[in-house]
Scaffold this active site. Sequence first.
Site, PDB file in Angstrom:
ATOM      1  N   THR A 148      34.098  51.000  37.830  1.00  0.00           N
ATOM      2  CA  THR A 148      34.476  49.952  38.766  1.00  0.00           C
ATOM      3  C   THR A 148      34.296  50.469  40.184  1.00  0.00           C
ATOM      4  OG1 THR A 148      36.116  49.246  37.182  1.00  0.00           O
ATOM      5  CG2 THR A 148      36.376  48.416  39.406  1.00  0.00           C
ATOM      6  N   ILE A 186      37.323  40.307  29.240  1.00  0.00           N
ATOM      7  CA  ILE A 186      37.467  40.177  30.690  1.00  0.00           C
ATOM      8  C   ILE A 186      38.560  41.138  31.134  1.00  0.00           C
ATOM      9  CG2 ILE A 186      38.296  38.626  32.497  1.00  0.00           C
ATOM     10  CD1 ILE A 186      36.805  36.386  31.143  1.00  0.00           C
ATOM     11  N   THR A 192      41.497  49.636  40.311  1.00  0.00           N
ATOM     12  CA  THR A 192      40.619  50.143  39.263  1.00  0.00           C
ATOM     13  C   THR A 192      41.457  50.911  38.253  1.00  0.00           C
ATOM     14  OG1 THR A 192      38.792  51.633  38.743  1.00  0.00           O
ATOM     15  CG2 THR A 192      40.166  52.246  40.593  1.00  0.00           C
ATOM     16  N   GLU A 243      43.032  51.004  34.004  1.00  0.00           N
ATOM     17  CA  GLU A 243      43.267  50.284  32.745  1.00  0.00           C
ATOM     18  C   GLU A 243      43.500  48.802  33.050  1.00  0.00           C
ATOM     19  OE1 GLU A 243      46.212  51.857  29.988  1.00  0.00           O
ATOM     20  OE2 GLU A 243      45.885  53.852  30.865  1.00  0.00           O
TER      21      GLU A 243
END
Lengths: 131, 196
Positions: free
Chosen positions: A1, A30, A51, A53
Amino acid sequence: TVGCVAVDMEGRCAAATSTGGLMNKMTGRIGDSPLIGSGTYACDLCGVSCTGEGEAIIRATLARDVAAVMEYKGLGLQEAVNFVINERLDGGKAGLIAVSRNGEVACRFNTNGMFRGCATEDGFMEVGIWD
Amino acid sequence: MGRWAIAVHGGAGVDPNLPQQRQEEAKQLLTRCLNLGISALRSNLPAIDVVELVVRELESDPLFNSGRGSALTEKGTVEMEASIMDGPNRRCGAVSGLTTVKNPISLARLVMEKSPHSYLAFSGAEEFARKQGVELEQNDYFITEDNVGMLKLAKEANSILFDYRIPLKTCSAGAAAAMESPLQMNGLPISVYAPE
């Protein structure tokens, strides 16, 4: 990310986050990055990009929570960022970057490292990986 | 007049054994993107334009997990997602399930600016992309050899990896290392996580 947050000379905050998600994820999964209020949020007070989990960040509505505790509890940017990373993740692992309309910048993570860089008009600049 | 500030990130959680060279590459990319954003802010570009500009740059470099170099689904394909938000009026745009859009963050911006919605996903997002004429790529443009290898290892480890990659060494070496380091992440010992 990857993500970026900025506040410009008019005091306008913005946030942006983009990701490929999790390696070996189910198709159709998602994460937090596209969810406004979880992985990304910006208002007149601050801009936040998260960013980590995704599932933990979604549960915590992490990005919006930074703005909420600034708005409702009157915390400053770094205090708000510390609070949500320390108190709101329920053991999840994540990091975030944030700016405030006053030209402040903050970063915090409870992982062993985060690829990050920040700079302010005052001349502060830092690029780092580890804690 | 206020004072500008900017921050960028390339993911949280790092393999403790990340090779020094990879660390330097990551720092150089972060520094380059930071400087891009700083010069845009100094030119008085609005913050919403600056964050899109910088994330486009990060998406185009395969080093981090976005755009080119994205993590792979269980099927070995790429499904990208992104969002963007403008503070003063809290306008926002988000996309998910993108498979051909070169810069997802710009499509998210177009959702915010050119659609009546805030979030479009999968076939609807792809259709919107074609109507908007954004730059498209074949799905394999986003797939790197590194990631193909990492997906294979992730499958061997029977795990979904959070924003990380497995060392290209064998996973069992990671497991052995795990015995020393009790630190866990997403259910797996941190040592199985590879540099991102």
